[in-house]
Design a protein around this motif. Structure first.
Motif, PDB file in Angstrom:
ATOM      1  N   PRO A 110      21.988  31.059 119.192  1.00 56.33           N
ATOM      2  CA  PRO A 110      21.395  30.243 120.270  1.00 56.33           C
ATOM      3  C   PRO A 110      20.937  28.888 119.735  1.00 56.33           C
ATOM      4  O   PRO A 110      19.759  28.554 119.749  1.00 56.33           O
ATOM      5  N   VAL A 111      21.905  28.126 119.268  1.00 58.12           N
ATOM      6  CA  VAL A 111      21.624  26.847 118.618  1.00 58.12           C
ATOM      7  C   VAL A 111      22.600  25.821 119.172  1.00 58.12           C
ATOM      8  O   VAL A 111      23.790  26.115 119.301  1.00 58.12           O
ATOM      9  N   GLU A 112      22.106  24.664 119.508  1.00 57.17           N
ATOM     10  CA  GLU A 112      22.990  23.574 119.940  1.00 57.17           C
ATOM     11  C   GLU A 112      23.061  22.546 118.805  1.00 57.17           C
ATOM     12  O   GLU A 112      22.146  21.746 118.619  1.00 57.17           O
ATOM     13  N   PRO A 113      24.111  22.601 117.999  1.00 59.50           N
ATOM     14  CA  PRO A 113      24.182  21.671 116.865  1.00 59.50           C
ATOM     15  C   PRO A 113      24.190  20.220 117.342  1.00 59.50           C
ATOM     16  O   PRO A 113      24.756  19.906 118.382  1.00 59.50           O
ATOM     17  N   TRP A 114      23.548  19.372 116.568  1.00 62.16           N
ATOM     18  CA  TRP A 114      23.466  17.958 116.942  1.00 62.16           C
ATOM     19  C   TRP A 114      24.799  17.238 116.812  1.00 62.16           C
ATOM     20  O   TRP A 114      25.103  16.368 117.627  1.00 62.16           O
ATOM     21  N   PRO A 115      25.579  17.499 115.770  1.00 59.56           N
ATOM     22  CA  PRO A 115      26.841  16.736 115.663  1.00 59.56           C
ATOM     23  C   PRO A 115      27.847  17.185 116.711  1.00 59.56           C
ATOM     24  O   PRO A 115      27.769  18.300 117.236  1.00 59.56           O
ATOM     25  N   ASP A 116      28.790  16.293 116.980  1.00 61.32           N
ATOM     26  CA  ASP A 116      29.877  16.684 117.857  1.00 61.32           C
ATOM     27  C   ASP A 116      30.837  17.614 117.107  1.00 61.32           C
ATOM     28  O   ASP A 116      30.693  17.846 115.910  1.00 61.32           O
ATOM     29  N   GLY A 117      31.783  18.163 117.815  1.00 58.44           N
ATOM     30  CA  GLY A 117      32.756  19.059 117.192  1.00 58.44           C
ATOM     31  C   GLY A 117      32.391  20.516 117.424  1.00 58.44           C
ATOM     32  O   GLY A 117      31.233  20.853 117.652  1.00 58.44           O
ATOM     33  N   ASP A 118      33.387  21.367 117.397  1.00 58.15           N
ATOM     34  CA  ASP A 118      33.170  22.794 117.621  1.00 58.15           C
ATOM     35  C   ASP A 118      32.613  23.465 116.378  1.00 58.15           C
ATOM     36  O   ASP A 118      33.059  23.184 115.263  1.00 58.15           O
ATOM     37  N   ARG A 119      31.645  24.311 116.576  1.00 55.31           N
ATOM     38  CA  ARG A 119      31.096  25.136 115.500  1.00 55.31           C
ATOM     39  C   ARG A 119      31.168  26.585 115.953  1.00 55.31           C
ATOM     40  O   ARG A 119      30.219  27.130 116.494  1.00 55.31           O
ATOM     41  N   GLU A 120      32.335  27.160 115.748  1.00 55.93           N
ATOM     42  CA  GLU A 120      32.632  28.448 116.368  1.00 55.93           C
ATOM     43  C   GLU A 120      32.414  29.629 115.437  1.00 55.93           C
ATOM     44  O   GLU A 120      32.693  30.760 115.798  1.00 55.93           O
ATOM     45  N   ALA A 121      31.952  29.362 114.224  1.00 58.78           N
ATOM     46  CA  ALA A 121      31.581  30.462 113.336  1.00 58.78           C
ATOM     47  C   ALA A 121      30.064  30.645 113.438  1.00 58.78           C
ATOM     48  O   ALA A 121      29.302  29.746 113.084  1.00 58.78           O
ATOM     49  N   HIS A 122      29.637  31.773 113.964  1.00 60.73           N
ATOM     50  CA  HIS A 122      28.213  32.039 114.163  1.00 60.73           C
ATOM     51  C   HIS A 122      27.748  33.020 113.097  1.00 60.73           C
ATOM     52  O   HIS A 122      28.321  34.096 112.938  1.00 60.73           O
ATOM     53  N   ILE A 123      26.724  32.611 112.365  1.00 58.16           N
ATOM     54  CA  ILE A 123      26.296  33.313 111.152  1.00 58.16           C
ATOM     55  C   ILE A 123      24.856  33.798 111.323  1.00 58.16           C
ATOM     56  O   ILE A 123      24.026  33.070 111.873  1.00 58.16           O
ATOM     57  N   ARG A 124      24.590  35.000 110.831  1.00 56.55           N
ATOM     58  CA  ARG A 124      23.220  35.500 110.816  1.00 56.55           C
ATOM     59  C   ARG A 124      22.825  35.858 109.380  1.00 56.55           C
ATOM     60  O   ARG A 124      23.523  36.619 108.712  1.00 56.55           O
ATOM     61  N   LEU A 125      21.709  35.317 108.946  1.00 56.41           N
ATOM     62  CA  LEU A 125      21.120  35.657 107.651  1.00 56.41           C
ATOM     63  C   LEU A 125      19.946  36.598 107.888  1.00 56.41           C
ATOM     64  O   LEU A 125      19.017  36.262 108.630  1.00 56.41           O
ATOM     65  N   THR A 126      19.993  37.750 107.259  1.00 53.94           N
ATOM     66  CA  THR A 126      18.870  38.687 107.295  1.00 53.94           C
ATOM     67  C   THR A 126      18.176  38.610 105.937  1.00 53.94           C
ATOM     68  O   THR A 126      18.668  39.158 104.948  1.00 53.94           O
ATOM     69  N   PRO A 127      17.066  37.888 105.865  1.00 51.30           N
ATOM     70  CA  PRO A 127      16.472  37.644 104.543  1.00 51.30           C
ATOM     71  C   PRO A 127      15.781  38.872 103.982  1.00 51.30           C
ATOM     72  O   PRO A 127      15.066  39.571 104.688  1.00 51.30           O
ATOM     73  N   THR A 128      16.005  39.100 102.707  1.00 50.35           N
ATOM     74  CA  THR A 128      15.268  40.152 101.997  1.00 50.35           C
ATOM     75  C   THR A 128      14.150  39.536 101.165  1.00 50.35           C
ATOM     76  O   THR A 128      13.294  40.249 100.659  1.00 50.35           O
ATOM     77  N   GLU A 129      14.185  38.224 101.041  1.00 48.54           N
ATOM     78  CA  GLU A 129      13.175  37.528 100.249  1.00 48.54           C
ATOM     79  C   GLU A 129      12.778  36.274 101.024  1.00 48.54           C
ATOM     80  O   GLU A 129      13.639  35.480 101.398  1.00 48.54           O
ATOM     81  N   VAL A 130      11.490  36.136 101.296  1.00 46.03           N
ATOM     82  CA  VAL A 130      10.966  34.961 101.988  1.00 46.03           C
ATOM     83  C   VAL A 130       9.803  34.430 101.163  1.00 46.03           C
ATOM     84  O   VAL A 130       8.777  35.099 101.039  1.00 46.03           O
ATOM     85  N   THR A 131       9.988  33.259 100.583  1.00 47.72           N
ATOM     86  CA  THR A 131       8.938  32.697  99.742  1.00 47.72           C
ATOM     87  C   THR A 131       8.715  31.244 100.143  1.00 47.72           C
ATOM     88  O   THR A 131       9.607  30.594 100.692  1.00 47.72           O
ATOM     89  N   GLY A 132       7.540  30.751  99.871  1.00 46.53           N
ATOM     90  CA  GLY A 132       7.269  29.367 100.228  1.00 46.53           C
ATOM     91  C   GLY A 132       6.095  28.826  99.456  1.00 46.53           C
ATOM     92  O   GLY A 132       5.305  29.572  98.878  1.00 46.53           O
ATOM     93  N   ARG A 133       6.016  27.518  99.442  1.00 49.70           N
ATOM     94  CA  ARG A 133       4.919  26.854  98.752  1.00 49.70           C
ATOM     95  C   ARG A 133       4.446  25.671  99.577  1.00 49.70           C
ATOM     96  O   ARG A 133       5.237  24.981 100.196  1.00 49.70           O
TER      97      ARG A 133
END
Lengths: 138, 138
Positions: A110-133
């Protein structure tokens, strides 16, 4: 001479804070290996629960990597989001790592990419590690 | 319905333009493999000719990867810099890829990292690939 008090302070962020922070951002950076070493590319993304979803071009380096190396299986990627203020030297960065795969036929990020052109590969990342600073004023 | 005219336009940038753009920026993102897959971490950096130099903590994930996997040899990394405006959906991103190695004893990256703490591992990336894209209004 270096003045330690001039430097910002790094603090670790917990998983909940990381997810809260990135929920307000539209662009992150995918770290992946295209078979010739690491690559990093910005994408528009959305959080879907605790997963990250984005789309990319079928002909692009990122999708080719997912396709040719790891068809129908998870491929490890990294996803980085940050907000860093060059004036105040403060901000934060979050890194998610885990397995990514193409979404099933018919599902779309459910993302509307800003650039023009087709983006027909839809990817899901399921994170096992979430870190931040967080980088804050001393 | 999607309105193609609402979308920004992507243009390829040449190497000279890529280097010119990143020269004005203080923070980039290193993409590397720490042995458990891709990772991406922000660092303060400087351009030194057409190489990128930065420093990192001796105990950190990035340096450990360089140290343990590729002692005294080049390791392939990626270095990404971008400026993207969330309001106007315009900006640019640049990706450098190539071999990185620790700088010789006594040499230091001419970079003053913003966070506190010692960053005693000085790294130089000599890019073999410099690519970039500009995202502009249609």
């Amino acid at each position: 001479m270096r003045q330690p008090t001039d430097h910002s302070v790094l603090e670790e962020l917990d998983r909940a804070e990381c997810l809260r922070l990135i929920a307000g951002v539209s662009v992150g950076r995918v770290g992946f290996d295209d078979g010739q070493g690491p690559a990093v590319t910005p994408v528009n993304f959305a959080l879907d629960g605790e997963t990250v979803v984005f789309s990319t071009t079928l002909s692009g380096r990122l999708n080719r990597s997912l396709d040719t190396l790891f068809t129908d299986a998870d491929v490890r990627i990294a996803f980085e989001v940050d907000r860093i203020d060059e004036e105040t030297h403060t901000g934060w960065s979050v890194l998610l790592r885990g397995g990514a795969r193409r979404m099933p036929e018919g599902e779309r990020a459910p993302v509307e990419p800003w650039p023009d052109g087709d983006r027909e590969a839809h990817i899901r990342l399921t994170p096992t590690e979430v870190t931040g600073r967080r980088l804050r004023s001393p």
